[in-house]
Write an enzyme that holds these catalytic residues in place. Structure first.
Site, short mmCIF file in Angstrom:
data_model
loop_
_atom_site.label_atom_id
_atom_site.label_comp_id
_atom_site.label_asym_id
_atom_site.label_seq_id
_atom_site.Cartn_x
_atom_site.Cartn_y
_atom_site.Cartn_z
CE LYS A 35 -52.91 6.15 -0.84
NZ LYS A 35 -51.65 5.24 -1.44
NE ARG A 130 -48.37 -0.59 0.58
CZ ARG A 130 -48.29 0.39 0.39
NH1 ARG A 130 -48.79 1.31 1.75
NH2 ARG A 130 -48.80 1.17 -0.65
CE1 TYR A 256 -61.67 16.11 30.95
CE2 TYR A 256 -61.23 16.57 28.90
CZ TYR A 256 -62.30 16.23 29.85
OH TYR A 256 -63.48 16.44 29.50
CG MET A 304 -64.60 14.40 21.38
SD MET A 304 -66.13 13.87 22.32
CE MET A 304 -65.33 12.25 23.03
C1 LIG Z 1 -50.58 6.04 -2.24
C2 LIG Z 1 -49.84 5.67 -3.30
C3 LIG Z 1 -49.10 6.50 -3.86
C4 LIG Z 1 -49.19 8.02 -3.80
O1 LIG Z 1 -48.36 8.20 -2.73
P1 LIG Z 1 -47.84 9.79 -2.08
O2 LIG Z 1 -46.66 9.35 -1.20
O3 LIG Z 1 -48.80 10.28 -1.46
O4 LIG Z 1 -47.40 10.50 -3.33
C5 LIG Z 1 -48.64 5.95 -4.81
N1 LIG Z 1 -48.49 4.50 -5.33
C6 LIG Z 1 -49.08 3.78 -4.47
C7 LIG Z 1 -49.12 2.35 -5.02
C8 LIG Z 1 -49.90 4.21 -3.26
O5 LIG Z 1 -50.45 3.51 -2.76
#
Ligand SMILES: *Cc1c(COP(=O)(O)O)cnc(C)c1O
Length: 358
Positions: A35, A130, A256, A304
């Protein structure tokens, strides 16, 4: 537009990490998490390089479609599942597996004309709050989902760990217990472990593991002991050129706000990278950059497109490239200086810097 900074993505390290994960995960199948553009490493490049995976996991159905459109044929899981009927239609059409985690998705499934053939992971919320169905409703949902899908569909059961990156935190055991109670006597395949689960909670390695960050060579158990035989190799290294070197006198200010005041006469170098490239602007303490085998400390505020470093006593010249993180400076260490996590920095820099694959 090409900026001066670039991220080097080492694909052989990526392959090494996957082999390592396979070793750690024994007989579990491996669902590689790509992802957020493979945590900034480039989703397509990563997926094309990793042929030896059992599945890829993305967040959204449209990310899965992008992979299908580019010839990726392995199973793909959309971790957030479908959000509307057209998402569902596309998932079915392109053979994308989906996580089902909410009643709204059951309603969408019901409105689908015939019982679709769709491989799903039914997600239970064992305490992270979640995504996922509650422990109380889970059994009913399972019955309902079975009835809504065609007989050829496969169903797996999953949950996600909230605190697996903290070895001392007993909440992981509680989550595992809740999950085990729920799946007891059921013959479905199971999936729990993320990277930290794979490394620290062997009992979470079920039929499928879901590694993300360790694939990219980062240990999520920062500063906690892991088996010294586990060798993870960082896949991304971030580089930028020195574009100026100047003498500053004791008491002169840099950057800055004049936040940094030279404690003695100093040699100040300016590097062409800044927060626009994903280098963190908010630093609690100053990280270092690597100039060959030498290390220089960042001074003053991050701009930046530029940062300043203390080059006193360092042998270098304008035009030389420095490493912001990667092989010599760990991204986890920079993240700690910025009060964030390596995931954040990899995504930010990887998704803005120009990438070079080796
Ligand atoms: C992102 C994610 C993972 C991977 O998590 P890592 O900590 O990067 O290994 C696994 N399962 C779900 C549901 C996730 O959202």
């Amino acid at each position: 537009m090409k900026r001066a900074a670039f991220a080097r993505i080492n694909l052989s390290n990526l392959k090494h990490n996957l082999a390592m994960i396979r070793e750690l995960a024994g007989n579990s199948k491996v669902m590689v998490v790509v992802k957020a553009n493979a945590y900034g490493h480039g989703m397509l490049e990563v997926c094309s390089c990793l042929t030896d995976v059992d599945a890829f996991a993305v967040a959204y159905v449209n990310e899965a479609l992008a992979l299908r459109g580019n010839g990726i044929t392995q199973p793909i899981v959309a971790l957030q599942g479908f959000r509307n009927p057209s998402d569902l239609e596309l998932a079915i059409q392109h053979n994308v597996q989906v996580v089902i985690h909410h009643q709204e998705q059951l309603a969408i499934l019901k409105s689908y004309a015939d019982a679709p053939t769709l491989d799903v992971l039914l997600k239970c919320d064992t305490g992270m709050h979640r995504l996922g169905f509650s422990v109380e409703e889970f059994n009913d949902v399972l019955v309902e989902v079975k009835a809504l899908l065609s007989a050829e569909s496969s169903i797996r059961l999953m949950t996600h760990l909230a605190c697996a990156d903290d070895i001392a935190n007993q909440f992981t055991s509680i989550q595992l217990q809740r999950f085990d109670q729920l799946v007891e006597g059921k013959k479905f395949q199971q999936s729990i472990a993320n990277s930290a689960g794979i490394l620290a909670w062997q009992e979470s390695q079920r039929d499928w593991v879901r590694p993300g960050i360790i694939l990219y060579g980062i240990n999520p158990l920062y500063k906690q002991d892991i088996d010294s035989s586990i060798e993870l190799r960082p896949v991304m290294s971030l580089h930028a050129p020195l574009i100026s070197i100047k003498d500053c006198k004791k008491g002169e200010k840099v950057g800055y706000g004049g936040d940094f005041s030279c404690p003695s006469d100093m040699l100040i170098g300016i590097i062409a990278i800044g927060y626009a490239d994903g280098y963190p602007r908010h630093l609690k303490t100053a990280p270092s950059v690597a100039i060959g085998a030498q290390k220089a400390t960042v001074v003053g505020r991050v701009s930046m497109d530029m940062i300043a470093v203390d080059l006193t006593g360092i042998d270098t010249k304008v035009g030389e490239f420095v490493e912001l993180w990667g092989e010599l400076i760990s991204v986890a260490e920079v993240a700690e200086h910025a009060e964030t996590i390596s995931y954040d920095l990899l995504c930010a820099a990887g998704n803005s810097a120009h990438k070079i694959y080796i």
